[in-house]
Design an enzyme around this catalytic site. Structure first.
Site, PDB file in Angstrom:
ATOM      1  NE  ARG A  47     -13.987 -21.198  -5.553  1.00 13.82           N
ATOM      2  CZ  ARG A  47     -12.853 -21.896  -5.358  1.00 13.82           C
ATOM      3  NH1 ARG A  47     -12.100 -22.087  -6.459  1.00 13.82           N
ATOM      4  NH2 ARG A  47     -12.244 -22.030  -4.132  1.00 13.82           N
TER       5      ARG A  47
ATOM      6  CG  HIS B 228     -13.226 -26.720  -5.312  1.00 13.99           C
ATOM      7  ND1 HIS B 228     -12.292 -26.498  -6.248  1.00 13.99           N
ATOM      8  CD2 HIS B 228     -13.549 -28.116  -5.068  1.00 13.99           C
ATOM      9  CE1 HIS B 228     -12.393 -27.469  -6.868  1.00 13.99           C
ATOM     10  NE2 HIS B 228     -12.885 -28.197  -6.348  1.00 13.99           N
TER      11      HIS B 228
ATOM     12  CE1 TYR C 111     -10.064 -22.783  -0.162  1.00 17.94           C
ATOM     13  CE2 TYR C 111     -11.226 -24.409   1.088  1.00 17.94           C
ATOM     14  CZ  TYR C 111     -11.233 -23.725  -0.051  1.00 17.94           C
ATOM     15  OH  TYR C 111     -12.155 -23.760  -0.785  1.00 17.94           O
TER      16      TYR C 111
END
Length: 351
Positions: free
Chosen positions: A252, A256, A265
């Site tokens: 991806r 998120h 992150y």
């Protein structure tokens, strides 16, 4: 363990066949169908992010980079099959037949966004992780008992395989040998947790062994591998051979959701080795004579126009009713929920 579950590919990153067995099975109709749907949902996805940034859409879960996984698997379905998506699989549900306007409404908090078209079996997106897997197994079991050829597909991410519902769903499906495909999109992160920190397994496909079902890995950015391998799993299920676990390895590109920042992150250059699935298909089309400038331009104009019309339709609806979160839980509202509703409306000054 990874050598026991090699990643299946049909086309490489430069758009050339690596499995010549499929050359005769791929024709212009299939190539154009895959390209059209992948471009269509990418156009939708990018528009949704822009709308969220403009305050015209609620928090949104983007999927750019996972178009091949979602389109390839959705096109392997029959019209009467069942789809159990997560909150990130709207590309698959749009490809299967849900309208873009309805999908926008979901992300704007309207209850209409959870309603599937009358001629498609699509459950509302599952936000709790992995809860849709037992549901898919149950629907598939019902179809088996009815004696139909209909099957179900459950979409889920890599983080879902750490949940109890994942194991319950696979166990139930295996015991009753039901026609369901468990389709995992392994994009490497469960929200902000990398896969190596949330499981000790080298692959997700190997988890199929515990439940006595076939399990295999595919290149989730290779739309041909996704389409043909998912179709094979469905054929197997319809022939009475029970469930299959597919691990589609993908990436991806973005966050998120629009509420988080992946730079907090994910290492800066991580994911750069993944070739965009749409670009890979474009390279294939140019390498094997399927590329047509006029058709590409027409397709881009068509998908852009469709997305803009869907936005117009979505924005004709009034803002969502905050009472919906209370009114659509039970057929008859229990006293404690009625009390909560009254208190909340009072807080908003809407008594």
């Amino acid at each position: 363990m990874e050598h026991n579950y090699p990643i299946k590919r049909i086309v490489d990153d430069k758009g050339y066949f690596v499995d010549a067995d499929f050359e005769k099975q791929i024709d212009e109709q299939l190539v154009k169908k895959l390209y059209y749907h992948m471009l269509r949902i990418r156009t939708f996805d990018r528009k949704a992010i822009n709308l969220q940034r403009q305050g015209r859409l609620g928090t949104y879960a983007p999927f750019e980079g996972q178009e091949a996984a979602q389109v390839g698997s959705a096109l392997a379905l029959n019209a009467d099959d069942w789809v159990f998506p997560t909150y990130r699989d709207h590309g698959a549900t749009i490809t299967f037949g849900k309208s873009m306007a309805t999908t926008f409404l979901y992300w704007n908090g309207r209850v209409e966004g959870c309603v599937a078209p009358a001629d498609r079996n699509i459950f509302p997106p599952a936000v709790p992780i992995a809860t849709q897997l037992p549901h898919a197994a149950g629907a598939a079991w019902a179809e088996k008992r009815r004696g139909t050829q209909n099957a179900a597909i459950a979409y889920f991410g890599d983080g879902a395989t750490s949940e109890g519902d994942f194991h319950e769903g696979l166990n139930f499906a295996s015991v009753f040998k039901v026609p369901v495909v468990f389709f995992n999109q392994n994009n490497g992160y469960a929200i902000s947790v990398p896969i190596e920190k949330q499981m000790n397994s080298a692959t997700i496909a190997q988890k199929s062994v515990a439940y006595g079902m076939p399990g295999f890995r595919i290149d989730g950015n290779d739309c041909f591998a996704v389409y043909f391998e998912t179709k094979k799993a469905f054929d197997n299920a319809r022939n009475g051979n029970g469930p299959t676990l597919i691990e589609a390895v993908t990436w991806r590109k973005g966050a998120h959701t629009t509420a988080d920042d992946p730079s907090k992150y994910r290492p800066e250059k991580q994911g750069e080795n993944y070739v965009d699935p749409l670009i890979r298909l474009e390279l294939f089309m140019k390498n094997y004579g399927y590329w047509n400038d006029e058709w590409i331009q027409t397709t881009k104009e068509k998908t852009t126009r469709e997305v803009e019309e869907a936005v117009e339709e979505m924005e004709k609806f009034p803002p969502p009713n905050v009472a919906d979160v209370f009114d659509n839980v039970y057929a008859e509202m229990p006293a404690h929920l009625a009390e909560q509703k009254a208190a909340y409306l009072a807080h908003l000054g809407r008594q």
